[in-house]
Scaffold this motif. Structure first.
Motif, PDB file in Angstrom:
ATOM      1  N   THR A   1      34.126  38.802  42.815  1.00 49.94           N
ATOM      2  CA  THR A   1      35.383  38.087  43.112  1.00 49.94           C
ATOM      3  C   THR A   1      36.045  37.729  41.789  1.00 49.94           C
ATOM      4  O   THR A   1      35.370  37.341  40.814  1.00 49.94           O
ATOM      5  N   VAL A   2      37.391  37.864  41.740  1.00 52.44           N
ATOM      6  CA  VAL A   2      38.178  37.508  40.548  1.00 52.44           C
ATOM      7  C   VAL A   2      39.288  36.547  40.989  1.00 52.44           C
ATOM      8  O   VAL A   2      39.728  36.564  42.153  1.00 52.44           O
ATOM      9  N   ASP A   3      39.680  35.684  40.062  1.00 51.18           N
ATOM     10  CA  ASP A   3      40.774  34.773  40.411  1.00 51.18           C
ATOM     11  C   ASP A   3      42.096  35.527  40.336  1.00 51.18           C
ATOM     12  O   ASP A   3      42.180  36.638  39.837  1.00 51.18           O
TER      13      ASP A   3
ATOM     14  N   THR B   1      39.722  36.741  36.224  1.00 49.57           N
ATOM     15  CA  THR B   1      38.425  36.406  35.642  1.00 49.57           C
ATOM     16  C   THR B   1      37.349  36.503  36.727  1.00 49.57           C
ATOM     17  O   THR B   1      37.559  36.049  37.860  1.00 49.57           O
TER      18      THR B   1
ATOM     19  N   ARG C   1      34.481  35.505  38.946  1.00 52.73           N
ATOM     20  CA  ARG C   1      33.893  34.230  39.369  1.00 52.73           C
ATOM     21  C   ARG C   1      32.558  34.404  40.084  1.00 52.73           C
ATOM     22  O   ARG C   1      31.759  33.475  40.127  1.00 52.73           O
ATOM     23  N   PHE C   2      32.294  35.582  40.688  1.00 53.85           N
ATOM     24  CA  PHE C   2      31.032  35.836  41.391  1.00 53.85           C
ATOM     25  C   PHE C   2      30.708  37.323  41.303  1.00 53.85           C
ATOM     26  O   PHE C   2      31.606  38.168  41.324  1.00 53.85           O
TER      27      PHE C   2
ATOM     28  N   LEU D   1      30.097  36.709  34.725  1.00 56.60           N
ATOM     29  CA  LEU D   1      30.829  35.507  35.146  1.00 56.60           C
ATOM     30  C   LEU D   1      31.631  34.932  33.987  1.00 56.60           C
ATOM     31  O   LEU D   1      31.162  34.836  32.846  1.00 56.60           O
ATOM     32  N   GLY D   2      32.876  34.542  34.282  1.00 55.40           N
ATOM     33  CA  GLY D   2      33.751  33.902  33.309  1.00 55.40           C
ATOM     34  C   GLY D   2      34.469  34.847  32.388  1.00 55.40           C
ATOM     35  O   GLY D   2      35.254  34.392  31.539  1.00 55.40           O
TER      36      GLY D   2
END
Length: 936
Positions: A386-388, A393, A395-396, A411-412
Motif C-alpha cells: 500500500t502507498v499513500d 510512500t 506504508r505496508f 516501509l517509509g
C-alpha cells in the motif's frame, strides 16, 4: 455441559477400555506387568525339578524313553522320601516300544501311593476320536491323580499365568501344581471323551511372580547308583517335578518368568507355580470394577490442573504416571495386579479434550485480533503493498513483497526507491498509480513489468486499486504484483518439449519434418542440393544392456553435442529415436560435398567417448553407420527420402567397418530381396521346412562314435535344400535366429528321446547357440522345457558357442553358462582360435570341450604356424581339463598329426559328411564305424 465434556470423554474411554480393551491396550498392560513383576527366592520347601536334559538323553538314549525308566525313578524317589511326584510328561498312548513299560510304571506308582501322591499330566488336545490326551490305559488303575498342564499364552506370545481348574465342558480338573498340593482327592481317571462341540473351559486365573533358583537335578544323575544316593539327600519331604528341559524336544515357554533367559522349560513353570501356591505368593488379577474406578480417579485428577503455565508440563507427566504408580503399589503391597494401560489412555483422552477446548478458545481470540490484517492480505500468494496518495510512500508490504524485493527495506520509502523495477517498468507503474488515484478505479497494466531480482529479471503482472480510509475518502493505492516468470517459462518449456527431444535437446521428429519440408521447398524454388544423413550407432544396445540406461543416455548426449559441433547454424541435427539421428545439410555442393560431410560424421562417431566424473571417467568405444541421400536427385518426398536414407544406413552397417553409404537403386533391390528372404524364413519355420543333419564325431584312439553335431538345413522346396550360408545372416539380423535356435534345441531333444525309446546307442549331440541367444535369457527356459518334455538325460545335449560370442560380454556369458551347466548339459567352445579370447576369462568358463577351427586344420601338414597353434591349443585345453575336437579333418596327414599330438576327437569329411536323419539312425543301430585312419 461444555465444561464437563472432557470428563465425560475420559469416563467413556475408561468404560470402553475396561470392558472391551483393544489388543494395543492389552499389550501395554503386559509390558507394564513385566516391568512391575516381583521377584522372589524359592521357599525352603520348594520342589525339586528332575530335568530330562541333554546329559540325560546322552546317558539314557534318545527320546522317548521306555516307561520302565520312569518306574525306576519313582522307586528311587520313594526310597529317598519324596512327599509327592508331578510328572510333566504326557503319557497319552501306550508304550509301544516296551509293552511292559506301562505295567512297570503303574506298579511303581502303586508302591509310591503309600508314601505320597503321584500326579500325571493332562493337556487340552483332542485325539482323532475327540478325546483329550491322558495317561495310558493301564495307568489310571494305579490311583494316580491327574492335573492339567494348560498354560495361558498372552497376545505377545508369552506365558504369565495358569488356571487353577480346567476341563472339558466344566472346570473340574486341577492344575498340575494344584493337584499335587490339594488335600482333596483329585480325579483318579482321565476325563471321559467329550462331544466335539464341548469346549475346554478354565477357571480361577493365577498370575505368577518370578521365582529364581528353583533346585534342579539331572534325571540321569538322580538315577545313577551310588551317585543318586547323595544327590537325592535333599528330596526327603519335598515334592518332585519331572519334565523335559533338553533343547529340541519342545515344552519350552516364552515367559518373563525366565529372567535373563529367553525361554523357560514348562516343568520349571509348573514347579514355580507349586512353590507360589504353597507359599501363598500368587498374584491375583483385580476385578473390573476396581480397574474402572482407577480410570475414573485418574480422569477426575484433572480437576487439580493449576492455572499457572509453568507447572502444567510437570503435572501432566505426574498425572499420566498415576495409574502405573497405583498398579505398582498394589502389586508390591497385596500381590494384586491392576492393569494401568486403560486408565492411563482414558486420562490421556480427557487431557486431550481439555487441551483442545483451551486451544479452540485461544484460536478464536487470535482470529478476532487478526481480522483487519486478513482483510488487507486477500491475495496472499502475490506481493501486496500500500502507498499513500500524496508522495506514493510505501506504508505496508506483505512477506511476498519483501521476497520479491530481495529483503531490502520497503516501509517509509518512495515507491521508485523501494521496489527494484527497471527504469522503464517503474515509469509505467508510477503512471498507472497516478491514473488509479485520479480516476479512482482499478488499473491493470497491459504489459509485464521487469523486476531486478538477485537471481535475474523476473516478469510481473501488476494492478493498482484505490484504497479508501475509514471515512470513505481516498487514502492511497493497493498494488498487487503477480510473479508470472515460472508460468511463462513453463509455457515455453511445453512449446520446446513438443518440438525437441527431452534427453539430448535436439529437434524431434515433428520439428525435423517441418525443417525438412522447408528445405525441400527452398530447393525447389531456388535450386541447390541438400543432403539427408541417417545415422545409427553400432552396438549401442550392448552398452544399455551391460552398463545400464543411465550411461547409455549420457553417451547419446555426448554424441548429440559432437554432431551439433560438426554442423553449421543452417543445418539441422535431429534425434530420430533410440540411437538414430538425422542430419539435414543444405547447400552441400553435390555428391562430393556430401561424401566429405558424411566422412566427418563417421570419424566423429568413431572417436572413443569419455564420460565425466559423475561416471568415474568411463571410456567407451564408439562407432556408427551413415546412410546418405541427396535432394532433389534421389527424390523430393520426405517419407521417401528418409526411407532411402534408412536403407542406405543399413547397407553401410553391413560393412565390416564403420562407414557411410549413398543410396542407390541396387540397395533398394537388395533390401527388397532381404525382406522377401526374411518373410520366407518365417513362413518356413511355421510350416516345418527346416531339418537337421548330423555330422558324426569319432574318438582318435579307438574309432568309437562319441558324439555328433546337429547342422540346420532349409528344405525350401522338395528339390531345393538351402545350406546355412544362404539364410543364417538374415536370420541373425532379424532376430529370427532365436526362434530357429529354440526349434533346433527342442528337435534334437525330441530325436534323442526317439532313439532312446528305439533302443539305439545314445551319444551327445552338439547344438550351435548364436550370440543373440546368449544375450536372450530365454535360452535357459527353452532348455529346461526341452529336457522336461522329453525326459532325456541332460548329458545327451551339448551346447556349442563360438569364441567370438563368448567374448562379446564375457561376464554375462559366464553367468549364462553357469545356469546351463546347473541343468546338466555339456558346454563347448566352437571355432576356437578365430576370436580374441582372454585366458583370464577362458579359465572361468564352465566348459567341457574345445573345438579347433577348420582354418587351422586345413593347412596343418604344410603350415608350421598352424601346426604350432594346434599343438599349443591341445596342450592348453588338456591343462584346463577340456577335451579337444578338431573340425574339418579331410586328409590322412591331418588325422595322423592330430592323433600323434593327443587330440581327442575328429570331425570332418575324412570320416563322414553331415548325414540326414535316416542315415544317422542306421549308424546308431550299428553302434560305431571303422577307426580313424591314423589309428588303424
Amino acid at each position: 455441559m461444555r465444561r464437563t465434556a472432557w470428563w465425560l470423554a475420559g469416563a467413556a474411554a475408561a468404560w470402553l477400555l475396561t470392558w472391551l480393551p483393544p489388543a494395543l491396550v492389552q499389550r501395554l498392560d503386559l509390558l507394564a506387568y513385566d516391568l512391575l513383576l516381583p521377584e522372589r527366592a524359592p521357599s525352603p520347601t520348594a520342589p525339586l525339578v528332575l530335568a530330562i536334559d541333554d546329559a540325560s538323553l546322552a546317558a539314557l538314549g534318545r527320546w522317548p524313553w521306555s516307561r520302565s525308566v520312569f518306574a525306576a525313578m519313582i522307586d528311587r524317589l520313594r526310597e529317598a522320601g519324596a512327599s509327592g511326584i508331578a510328572v510333566a510328561v504326557l503319557f497319552s498312548e501306550p508304550d509301544r516300544a516296551d509293552p511292559g513299560g506301562d505295567a512297570a510304571l503303574a506298579a511303581a506308582m502303586a508302591r509310591f501311593s503309600d508314601h505320597g501322591r503321584v500326579v500325571l499330566a493332562v493337556a487340552p488336545v483332542r485325539d482323532a476320536e475327540g478325546r483329550i490326551q491322558a495317561a495310558a490305559p493301564e495307568l489310571p488303575q494305579t490311583g494316580a491323580r491327574l492335573g492339567h498342564v494348560d498354560v495361558e499364552i498372552d497376545l505377545d506370545g508369552q506365558s504369565r499365568s495358569f488356571y487353577r481348574r480346567a476341563g472339558t465342558g466344566r472346570a473340574d480338573l486341577p492344575a498340575l501344581a494344584a493337584a499335587l498340593l490339594e488335600d482333596a482327592a483329585a480325579p483318579r481317571a482321565p476325563p471321559t471323551a467329550a462331544p466335539l462341540d464341548r469346549l475346554w473351559v478354565r477357571d480361577e486365573e493365577i498370575l505368577l511372580p518370578r521365582t529364581t533358583g528353583v533346585p534342579m537335578l539331572s534325571f540321569a544323575q538322580a538315577l545313577q547308583w551310588p551317585v543318586a544316593t547323595s544327590a537325592l539327600d535333599g528330596v526327603r519331604g519335598r515334592a518332585v517335578f519331572i519334565g523335559v528341559t533338553a533343547s529340541g524336544l519342545g515344552g519350552e515357554l516364552n515367559t518373563p518368568l525366565a529372567a535373563r533367559h529367553a525361554t523357560l522349560p514348562a516343568v520349571l513353570f509348573h514347579a514355580q507355580a507349586f512353590d507360589a501356591l504353597q507359599s501363598r505368593a500368587v498374584i491375583r488379577r483385580a476385578p473390573w470394577p476396581l480397574v474402572f474406578a482407577l480410570g475414573l480417579l485418574s480422569v477426575s485428577s484433572l480437576a487439580l490442573w493449576p492455572a499457572r503455565l509453568g507447572r502444567r508440563t510437570l503435572l501432566a507427566g505426574v498425572l499420566l504416571l498415576l495409574p502405573l504408580a497405583v498398579s505398582a503399589l498394589l502389586m508390591a503391597g497385596s500381590l494384586l495386579w491392576l492393569p494401568p494401560a486403560g486408565p492411563t489412555l482414558a486420562l490421556a483422552v480427557a487431557l486431550a479434550c481439555w487441551l483442545a477446548r483451551k486451544l479452540r478458545r485461544a484460536n478464536r481470540q487470535l482470529l478476532r485480533s487478526r481480522q483487519h490484517a486478513q482483510a488487507t492480505l486477500q491475495a496472499i500468494d502475490d506481493a501486496v503493498m500500500t502507498v499513500d496518495m500524496r508522495r506514493q510512500t510505501v506504508r505496508f508490504a506483505n512477506p511476498t513483497a519483501y521476497l520479491q524485493a530481495g529483503g531490502r527495506p520497503l516501509l517509509g520509502l518512495p515507491l521508485p526507491a523501494a521496489y527494484p523495477l527497471t527504469a522503464e517498468s517503474m515509469q509505467r507503474l508510477v503512471q498507472a498509480v497516478d491514473d488509479c488515484l485520479a480516476q479512482r478505479r482499478r488499473v491493470h497494466l497491459p504489459e509485464l513489468l521487469n523486476l531486478q531480482a538477485p537471481a535475474g529479471l523476473r516478469a510481473l503482472r501488476a494492478t493498482a486499486s484505490p484504497l479508501h480510509g475509514p471515512d470513505g475518502g481516498l487514502d492511497g493505492a493497493v498494488l498487487v504484483f503477480a510473479d508470472v516468470t515460472d508460468a511463462i517459462a513453463a509455457a515455453r518449456e511445453l512449446d520446446r518439449a513438443a518440438s525437441h527431444d527431452g534427453l539430448t535437446g535436439l529437434p524431434n521428429r515433428a520439428l525435423l519434418y517441418e525443417r525438412l519440408a522447408l528445405t525441400l521447398s527452398r530447393i525447389q524454388r531456388r535450386g541447390g542440393v541438400a543432403a539427408i544423413l541417417f545415422l545409427d550407432l553400432d552396438r549401442f544396445k550392448h552398452i544399455n544392456d551391460s552398463l545400464g540406461h543411465r550411461i547409455g543416455d549420457e553417451v547419446l548426449k555426448v554424441l548429440a553435442q559432437r554432431l551439433r559441433g560438426l554442423c553449421r547454424d543452417t543445418d539441422t541435427v535431429a534425434r530420430w529415436g533410440g540411437d538414430e539421428f538425422v542430419l539435414i545439410l543444405e547447400d552441400i555442393g553435390g555428391h562430393e560435398g556430401a561424401a566429405i560431410a558424411a566422412a566427418k560424421v563417421v570419424d566423429a562417431l568413431s572417436q572413443d567417448i569419455e564420460l565425466d566424473t559423475g561416471f568415474s571417467h568411463v571410456r567407451l568405444p564408439s562407432a556408427g553407420s551413415v546412410g546418405v541421400v541427396l535432394a532433389p536427385q534421389d527424390g523430393t518426398d520426405m517419407e521417401d527420402l528418409l526411407s532411402k536414407a534408412d536403407m542406405a544406413m543399413y547397407r553401410a552397417k553391413a560393412q565390416p567397418r564403420a562407414s557411410f553409404q549413398f543410396w542407390s537403386s541396387a540397395i533398394n533391390t537388395r533390401m527388397h530381396d532381404r525382406l522377401a528372404l526374411e518373410m520366407a524364413l518365417r513362413q518356413g519355420l511355421r510350416e516345418g521346412q527346416f531339418v537337421l543333419y548330423y555330422q558324426p564325431q569319432f574318438d582318435f584312439q579307438d574309432g568309437r562314435l562319441v558324439g555328433m553335431e546337429a547342422l540346420m538345413r532349409w528344405q525350401r522346396t522338395p528339390a531345393q535344400l538351402v545350406q546355412p550360408g544362404g539364410f543364417i545372416e538374415v536370420a541373425e539380423e532379424s532376430d529370427l535366429i532365436v526362434d530357429l535356435g529354440a526349434w533346433a534345441l527342442r528337435e534334437v531333444a525330441r530325436q534323442q528321446a526317439d532313439w532312446l525309446r528305439a533302443g539305439h546307442r545314445a551319444v551327445p549331440v552338439g547344438v550351435n547357440v548364436s550370440a543373440r541367444q546368449c544375450l536372450n535369457r530365454d535360452l535357459v527356459q527353452v532348455l529346461r522345457l526341452a529336457l522336461g518334455e522329453t525326459g532325456i538325460p541332460p548329458a545327451l545335449l551339448r551346447l556349442e558357442i563360438t569364441e567370438t560370442t563368448a567374448m562379446t560380454d564375457a561376464d554375462q556369458v559366464i553367468g549364462l553358462l553357469c545356469e546351463l551347466r546347473a541343468l546338466g548339459v555339456g558346454l563347448s567352445v566352437d571355432d576356437f582360435g578365430t576370436g580374441y579370447s582372454s585366458l583370464a576369462y577362458l579359465k572361468r568358463f564352465p566348459l567341457d570341450e574345445l573345438k579347433i577351427d577348420r582354418a587351422f586344420v586345413q593347412d596343418l601338414a604344410t603350415d608350421s604356424h598352424d601346426a604350432a597353434i594346434v599343438r599349443a591349443t591341445i596342450v592348453l585345453a588338456h591343462g584346463l581339463g577340456l577335451k579337444v575336437v578338431a573340425e574339418g579333418v579331410e586328409t590322412e596327414a591331418q588325422s595322423r598329426f592330430l592323433a600323434e599330438h593327443g587330440c581327442d576327437t575328429a570331425q570332418g569329411f575324412l570320416f563322414s559328411r553331415p548325414l540326414p536323419l535316416a542315415a544317422v539312425t542306421r549308424l546308431l543301430q550299428r553302434g560305431e564305424l571303422a577307426p580313424p585312419p591314423a589309428s588303424r
